[in-house]
Write a protein that holds these residues in place. Sequence first.
Motif, PDB file in Angstrom:
ATOM      1  N   LYS A   1       0.974  -1.781  -0.030  1.00 12.33           N
ATOM      2  CA  LYS A   1      -0.021   0.050  -0.011  1.00 12.33           C
ATOM      3  C   LYS A   1       0.655   1.204  -0.280  1.00 12.33           C
ATOM      4  CE  LYS A   1      -4.489   1.981   1.689  1.00 12.33           C
ATOM      5  NZ  LYS A   1      -4.940   1.953   3.268  1.00 12.33           N
ATOM      6  N   ALA A   2       2.224   1.159   0.309  1.00 13.01           N
ATOM      7  CA  ALA A   2       2.893   1.945   0.647  1.00 13.01           C
ATOM      8  C   ALA A   2       3.133   3.013  -0.578  1.00 13.01           C
ATOM      9  CB  ALA A   2       4.525   1.891   1.692  1.00 13.01           C
ATOM     10  N   VAL A   3       3.599   1.449  -1.430  1.00 13.65           N
ATOM     11  CA  VAL A   3       3.631   2.034  -3.267  1.00 13.65           C
ATOM     12  C   VAL A   3       3.053   2.494  -3.824  1.00 13.65           C
ATOM     13  CG1 VAL A   3       5.418   2.171  -4.677  1.00 13.65           C
ATOM     14  CG2 VAL A   3       6.226   2.164  -3.224  1.00 13.65           C
ATOM     15  N   THR A   4       2.603   1.511  -3.843  1.00 10.30           N
ATOM     16  CA  THR A   4       1.081   1.256  -4.969  1.00 10.30           C
ATOM     17  C   THR A   4      -0.575   2.007  -4.031  1.00 10.30           C
ATOM     18  OG1 THR A   4       0.127  -0.927  -4.538  1.00 10.30           O
ATOM     19  CG2 THR A   4       1.604  -0.475  -6.302  1.00 10.30           C
ATOM     20  N   GLY A   5      -0.343   2.494  -3.362  1.00 10.73           N
ATOM     21  CA  GLY A   5      -1.813   3.174  -3.175  1.00 10.73           C
ATOM     22  C   GLY A   5      -3.120   1.154  -2.626  1.00 10.73           C
ATOM     23  N   GLY A   6      -1.913   0.885  -3.012  1.00 13.57           N
ATOM     24  CA  GLY A   6      -2.282  -0.780  -2.549  1.00 13.57           C
ATOM     25  C   GLY A   6      -4.469  -0.855  -3.067  1.00 13.57           C
ATOM     26  N   PRO A   7      -5.261  -1.549  -2.771  1.00 10.57           N
ATOM     27  CA  PRO A   7      -6.000  -1.926  -3.960  1.00 10.57           C
ATOM     28  C   PRO A   7      -7.714  -0.815  -4.483  1.00 10.57           C
ATOM     29  CG  PRO A   7      -6.874  -2.922  -1.506  1.00 10.57           C
ATOM     30  CD  PRO A   7      -5.368  -2.008  -1.744  1.00 10.57           C
ATOM     31  N   ASP A   8      -7.281   1.130  -2.889  1.00 12.87           N
ATOM     32  CA  ASP A   8      -7.776   1.749  -2.750  1.00 12.87           C
ATOM     33  C   ASP A   8      -7.401   2.643  -4.606  1.00 12.87           C
ATOM     34  OD1 ASP A   8      -8.961   1.550  -0.835  1.00 12.87           O
ATOM     35  OD2 ASP A   8      -6.892   3.222   0.015  1.00 12.87           O
ATOM     36  N   GLY A   9      -6.357   1.966  -5.304  1.00 13.66           N
ATOM     37  CA  GLY A   9      -5.550   2.441  -6.050  1.00 13.66           C
ATOM     38  C   GLY A   9      -5.400   4.098  -6.514  1.00 13.66           C
ATOM     39  N   ILE A  10      -5.101   4.753  -7.472  1.00 13.62           N
ATOM     40  CA  ILE A  10      -3.641   6.448  -7.136  1.00 13.62           C
ATOM     41  C   ILE A  10      -5.020   6.967  -8.787  1.00 13.62           C
ATOM     42  CG2 ILE A  10      -2.277   7.368  -7.789  1.00 13.62           C
ATOM     43  CD1 ILE A  10      -0.938   4.831  -7.832  1.00 13.62           C
ATOM     44  N   SER A  11      -5.503   8.153  -7.733  1.00 18.05           N
ATOM     45  CA  SER A  11      -6.231   9.026  -8.460  1.00 18.05           C
ATOM     46  C   SER A  11      -5.628  10.369  -9.152  1.00 18.05           C
ATOM     47  CB  SER A  11      -7.968   9.587  -7.881  1.00 18.05           C
ATOM     48  OG  SER A  11      -7.468   9.738  -6.834  1.00 18.05           O
ATOM     49  N   GLY A  12      -5.887  11.084  -9.324  1.00 12.58           N
ATOM     50  CA  GLY A  12      -5.631  12.362  -9.605  1.00 12.58           C
ATOM     51  C   GLY A  12      -4.293  12.680 -10.514  1.00 12.58           C
ATOM     52  N   ILE A  13      -4.002  11.605 -11.202  1.00  8.06           N
ATOM     53  CA  ILE A  13      -3.130  11.741 -12.482  1.00  8.06           C
ATOM     54  C   ILE A  13      -3.471  12.583 -13.759  1.00  8.06           C
ATOM     55  CG2 ILE A  13      -2.159  10.064 -14.301  1.00  8.06           C
ATOM     56  CD1 ILE A  13      -3.600   7.562 -12.774  1.00  8.06           C
ATOM     57  N   HIS A  14      -1.825  12.806 -13.807  1.00 10.68           N
ATOM     58  CA  HIS A  14      -1.752  14.037 -15.133  1.00 10.68           C
ATOM     59  C   HIS A  14      -1.597  14.149 -16.063  1.00 10.68           C
ATOM     60  CE1 HIS A  14      -0.736  16.872 -11.521  1.00 10.68           C
ATOM     61  NE2 HIS A  14      -0.942  15.777 -11.134  1.00 10.68           N
ATOM     62  N   ARG A  15      -2.417  14.489 -17.840  1.00 12.98           N
ATOM     63  CA  ARG A  15      -1.769  14.282 -18.598  1.00 12.98           C
ATOM     64  C   ARG A  15      -1.362  15.622 -19.233  1.00 12.98           C
ATOM     65  NH1 ARG A  15      -8.871  13.926 -21.077  1.00 12.98           N
ATOM     66  NH2 ARG A  15      -8.372  11.416 -19.901  1.00 12.98           N
ATOM     67  N   PRO A  16      -0.190  14.721 -20.526  1.00 13.91           N
ATOM     68  CA  PRO A  16       0.843  15.134 -20.222  1.00 13.91           C
ATOM     69  C   PRO A  16       0.294  16.924 -21.622  1.00 13.91           C
ATOM     70  CG  PRO A  16       0.492  13.660 -21.655  1.00 13.91           C
ATOM     71  CD  PRO A  16      -0.782  13.615 -21.108  1.00 13.91           C
ATOM     72  N   GLU A  17       1.702  16.996 -21.940  1.00 13.30           N
ATOM     73  CA  GLU A  17       1.599  18.840 -22.414  1.00 13.30           C
ATOM     74  C   GLU A  17       1.925  18.474 -23.959  1.00 13.30           C
ATOM     75  OE1 GLU A  17       2.486  22.511 -21.624  1.00 13.30           O
ATOM     76  OE2 GLU A  17       1.222  22.196 -20.491  1.00 13.30           O
ATOM     77  N   PHE A  18       1.789  18.675 -24.982  1.00 16.36           N
ATOM     78  CA  PHE A  18       3.427  18.400 -26.076  1.00 16.36           C
ATOM     79  C   PHE A  18       2.304  19.284 -27.622  1.00 16.36           C
ATOM     80  CE2 PHE A  18       3.098  16.047 -30.119  1.00 16.36           C
ATOM     81  CZ  PHE A  18       5.025  15.915 -30.329  1.00 16.36           C
ATOM     82  N   ILE A  19       3.442  20.545 -27.411  1.00  9.87           N
ATOM     83  CA  ILE A  19       2.897  21.405 -27.941  1.00  9.87           C
ATOM     84  C   ILE A  19       1.792  22.262 -27.512  1.00  9.87           C
ATOM     85  CG2 ILE A  19       2.427  22.334 -29.909  1.00  9.87           C
ATOM     86  CD1 ILE A  19       3.596  20.245 -31.584  1.00  9.87           C
ATOM     87  N   VAL A  20       0.521  21.164 -27.170  1.00 11.29           N
ATOM     88  CA  VAL A  20      -0.456  22.294 -26.549  1.00 11.29           C
ATOM     89  C   VAL A  20      -0.633  21.219 -25.192  1.00 11.29           C
ATOM     90  CG1 VAL A  20      -1.504  23.347 -28.986  1.00 11.29           C
ATOM     91  CG2 VAL A  20      -2.192  21.358 -28.011  1.00 11.29           C
ATOM     92  N   SER A  21      -1.591  22.098 -24.446  1.00  9.05           N
ATOM     93  CA  SER A  21      -1.677  21.270 -23.356  1.00  9.05           C
ATOM     94  C   SER A  21      -3.353  19.738 -23.772  1.00  9.05           C
ATOM     95  CB  SER A  21      -3.004  21.418 -22.179  1.00  9.05           C
ATOM     96  OG  SER A  21      -3.432  21.009 -21.523  1.00  9.05           O
ATOM     97  N   LEU A  22      -2.960  18.399 -23.447  1.00 15.24           N
ATOM     98  CA  LEU A  22      -3.441  17.252 -24.138  1.00 15.24           C
ATOM     99  C   LEU A  22      -4.916  17.520 -22.351  1.00 15.24           C
ATOM    100  CD1 LEU A  22      -0.805  15.436 -25.260  1.00 15.24           C
ATOM    101  CD2 LEU A  22      -2.507  17.265 -26.478  1.00 15.24           C
ATOM    102  N   SER A  23      -4.703  18.199 -22.180  1.00 15.09           N
ATOM    103  CA  SER A  23      -5.653  17.548 -20.911  1.00 15.09           C
ATOM    104  C   SER A  23      -6.870  17.639 -21.306  1.00 15.09           C
ATOM    105  CB  SER A  23      -5.211  19.223 -19.703  1.00 15.09           C
ATOM    106  OG  SER A  23      -5.788  20.286 -19.607  1.00 15.09           O
ATOM    107  N   THR A  24      -7.830  18.181 -22.083  1.00 17.52           N
ATOM    108  CA  THR A  24      -9.345  18.003 -22.164  1.00 17.52           C
ATOM    109  C   THR A  24      -8.775  16.521 -22.936  1.00 17.52           C
ATOM    110  OG1 THR A  24      -8.691  18.665 -24.726  1.00 17.52           O
ATOM    111  CG2 THR A  24      -9.479  20.199 -23.252  1.00 17.52           C
TER     112      THR A  24
END
Lengths: 297, 386, 588
Positions: free
Chosen positions: C146-169
């Motif tokens: 759990k300390a590293v992987t967040g366990g079964p809860d998983g991980i949220s709030g993952i980012h999206r990259p920028e590639f010339i423009v922002s790819l967050s949409t």
Amino acid sequence: MSTLSLIGQILFAGLAIGGVYTLVALGIVLIYRATNVVNFAQGDFTMLGAYVLFALSNGEKINFFVAFLLALVVMAVLGLLFELGVYYPLRNRSFLPVVIATIGASIMFQNGALAIFGPMPQKVRPVIYASGNGGITLGGVFFDYQYIVILVVTLALVLLQYLFFEYTVLGKKMQATSQDKDMARMLGIPVSIMIALTYIYSTVIGGLSGMLVAPIFFVTHKMGVMLGLKAFAATICGGFGDVRGAILGGLALGVIESFGAAFISTVYKDAFSLLLLLLFLLIRPQGIFGEKVAEKA
Amino acid sequence: MNKRLALLVAAVMVLTLFITGCGKTSKSSGDKATAPIKIGHIVHMTGSAVEAGGEEKNGAILAVEEINAAGGINGRKLILVQEDGQSSNVGVVQAFHKLLEDKDIAVIIGPSPSTQIAAMLPTINDAKIPVATGGTNYGLTHSGCQWLFRFRPHDGMSAQAMASFMVNDLKQKKVAIVHSTDAFGNGGRDLAVAALKKLGVTPVLDLGYNNDEKDFTAVINALKKSGATGMITYMTFSPDVGILAKQIKQQGLKINWIGSASVTATPARQLAGEALYGTYAVADYHPDANDKAKKFADAYKAKFGKDPDFYSSWTYDAVYVFAEAMKKAPDLKPESIRQALLNIRGFQGAEGIYNFDQNGDGLDQYNVVQNVNDVIKLVKTIKAQR
Amino acid sequence: MSILKKNSSSTTNIGFNPSVSYLAFAVGVIIVILLPLIFTSRYTVNLIILASAVGISTLGLTVLLGYTGLVSLGHAVFYGIGAYGIALGTTRWGLNWWIALILSMAFVALIGLILGITTLKVSGHYLAVVTICVQIIFTLIATNWKAVTGGPDGISGIHRPEFIVSLSTSRNFEWFCLAVLLVAVTFVWNLKDRPLGRAMRAVRENELAAQVLGVDTLKIKVVAFILSAVFGGLGGAIYASGSLYISPDAFTFDQSVQFLAMCLTGGTESAIGSMLGAWLLYFLPEWLRQLKNIYLVVYGCIIIFVIVFIPEGLWGFVNLLYRKLAKPRPIPVSKQPLSLDIPETDIVLQVENLGKYFGGLKALDGVDFIVKRGEVHALIGPNGSGKSTLINVVSGVYSPTFGNVKFLGKEVTGMRPCAVAQMGLSRTFQNLRLFNTLTVYENVLVASQRSGGSIEEVHERAIAAIEFVGLREKVHEQCKNLPYGHQKLVELARALAGRPKLLLLDEPAAGLNQTEKQDLVELLKKLNAMGLTMVLIEHDMSLVAQISNQATVLNFGKKISEGTMEHVLQDPVVVEAYIGKKEVALGA
């Protein structure tokens, strides 16, 4: 409670689970020997056997032992269908398509069972119907009757199988087929029938293992998955294609797991057998009894 | 030439794939004033959670039928639109997206497993539509999401209830915690440790096991060695409870057991039989807890021929509470419904009395029940801190 | 090394016209641009993003399973590592998306490397089981650490990259995913006809033959695993950024099986096929939603159906159709005839006191013999006398129990077959060992690429060798479709294309009819006249007599006679050994 009886309890639990692994592993070994196919659906035969017994014995319209025998017959038919549908069309292809077809069959079996019987775990009565705990406590160690039945059946089956292959004509024919198909064919042995018989037999003992563990594990469509995998681990540690290996590997795996869970970690219980398996694969891939096969140039 | 042909075929195949597969867009259904109101429902129809999925579906169906029979919402009927969540994180997100396609859907009832709600959270924040959940993980409604409404008390409350009952009512100080190693089990363990600590008790044992365990000998040995006289369990799957109970009895361990809802779930009781007699559990739903619960149990039994459980009760309540909010709201815009939900006070549901706080938590009490010869008896209701 | 070299010039690549590939790429670009414009609903956008992630990941299996023939039932591990890398990198450690990507690719490549090295020890079923173990251990760790992987809860709030423009949409990210998918498909598609891809396919078809043709099979398998891991990881990274939340249950054994099913359904050996398979099986459950609880049963049926009836997958099906319609691209005639390397040392091969025991069986028991430059040295002796074993030890297939082998004056005892082959030793096999589903041309290319040079030189050498054995007309035929005589010639051409300094022929005439035998004699004579040194095992004594000038006779693993052909054939020891044995041979 004394340490000795604690250890006895752990040992018994390990042996009993190991007996189940052995039964499933036997089916894998037999099919592998006869056709060089690793049957990834073998664990699901366990599940199917349990469900068939459940379907037949539920409501107690039929006597339990009659239902038990009938279920074995149904499993035999299923085994034949499996052979005809999955192995036979692919018999001349390399190992990979067959392996994947068995995986496909496994997905089909599991979800077919889910569609028919639903997700609710089902209960099947134990072979020995006893009131109370369904077992006996000796020296502080609890012996579940059903586990005893499993161990006895495993041993009996191993013995019978040995006698069958060594002392009967049919057994010898089946063995000849598994050793060298071409040679067997030249000797006039009906190879296709022998292979079909092997599948039928493997399916039946797979189903039998399911019927025996059903009272302990409860019947669910996923019950064969981990069992199948553990049985593979057992087979490989023992030496693929070797019956002795399946027996020793199965029992050893059960005991190692049981002790590992008790003394190291309950969470990583499943990892012990797999790590053991990985070690074997990397250090002694031929297993305990197997012989190393070199490719002939 | 080969490759050109090949790529052309590929292009055609990809395009047809899409045209046939995703080209269906929803059509708006006619007259706004009398058109039925749609409630989206993510139900697990395939995979490992179908069991709970079926109950959730039944609960929602029953509520919708009752409301429609009573005249609907200001004359408009309710319709349930179900999508398969496939028992997986990816599946529920997919189903959620699919439901969002239908612009007539006013509110959505989500699944129960907490991880699946966690997987949906980014999309919920983005979609801005009220979503109901039965996921009990504490963090779900405390992550800043304004659109998630919980129709069951959260695990922090169950932990408080269990710890309080164990220490204050059963008078046990040597307490062990046994939990499955998934989000539910691990989360519950942490909360139980915290709740016990508040009562001045440190657990003598804290042991995880993997779901679908078949042999609990190691767990039972550890319990014996620890000398625990009380056990709090957070076990996800009820068959596991059944096996544990049987083996505890067989191996001669006597222990006061209070666990999460799985301890009283039907599969566990069917499988373990008398091995579970005398155990306690917390339950957000119990038919004797209030009149509404009783009425619901009778109606459910009449319609589906079996007793309801908490899966069906929370979706039943969710439909009722949503309906109540939609009646009160000036229009069916998501924001209006959200405000109406937050304004709900003292609404009696089958699970209890709903008062939504800003986090979206509706309930704050837990029932402690006991398995008395296979009958689940209400022992007491414990009001917890939010 | 040469096999790993990528040459940008593809003008001589088989059947691959650059303008066509540019056109195909352009079609791909148009699809990538159009898809997000045509289908705008968020449901579809989300589906396309995730299907792209799955598609990219499946391409890893195309390389591993399709090209190299290694089965992995743990592909979701790579997928998971890529996803966790991005998730942890961007949320927990606050890294830039691209740096997180590079780090997780490096890590996943390391895991691929480790798994690849296990192929040294295990193959086939065992490898499948190893990958399952790794898969389950991964799931256990992801769930419990759990300390590293967040366990079964998983991980949220993952980012999206920028590639010339922002790819967050989602829309922008969708374009990005499709573009990455296009690049990945193009890469894997092109890889197939590159030296590396060809070597992979050779390993798949016949590992031993690939080895003796100078392909470092272990390296190829490791590279295949690394590539597979990187594609798997890349898909996972995109999945994590696409869904913004990950948890261990997305990377289980079931997911691995799905990857496998996708690859198979589409067609293992084709990048486009795998991609289509991935998309098809990804969308299938969506379409089959109305089937509700039996769609996984249908899914299982589809897998079996595809395996049984369309073994090459859906793409293979398409392939079969157009292979009949379209003619392959012609290959230019070679500019110069076959050229050979003549060794500088007088003694080409020197075997000293060589022994090879198989358990109690002494296949070779202290054999000495010498092959001089320009000789055609016959190795004769009754069945089981150790001739083939001798060739296997010399070419590195077996390591000897004792004794040593010098090739061109250098010690080669116990060296790996590919290393010996790199030095200029070619051999053929008693039982044909062709790369059956590869064309004649590709078979020979695998050999000719070992001695390096530019792509043009490699192709030139291959076609010269094919022309030399007279199979010009058959270059584009799959070897499995050729008559036996031609297959034997392909093996010879393959041995010649690697510029051998010594050629070991293990029963080249076995199974040929009289005319074919005579043609073979002419070819071998011609080769000898060109200065090629050969060792010949053959039972047809009249054939041996026509071409050999020196002979060594073995019996029961020991040398019993040597000298000129006339000499040994009259040696009474030889006559006795043969007559004593021949009756037995006839009886069998």
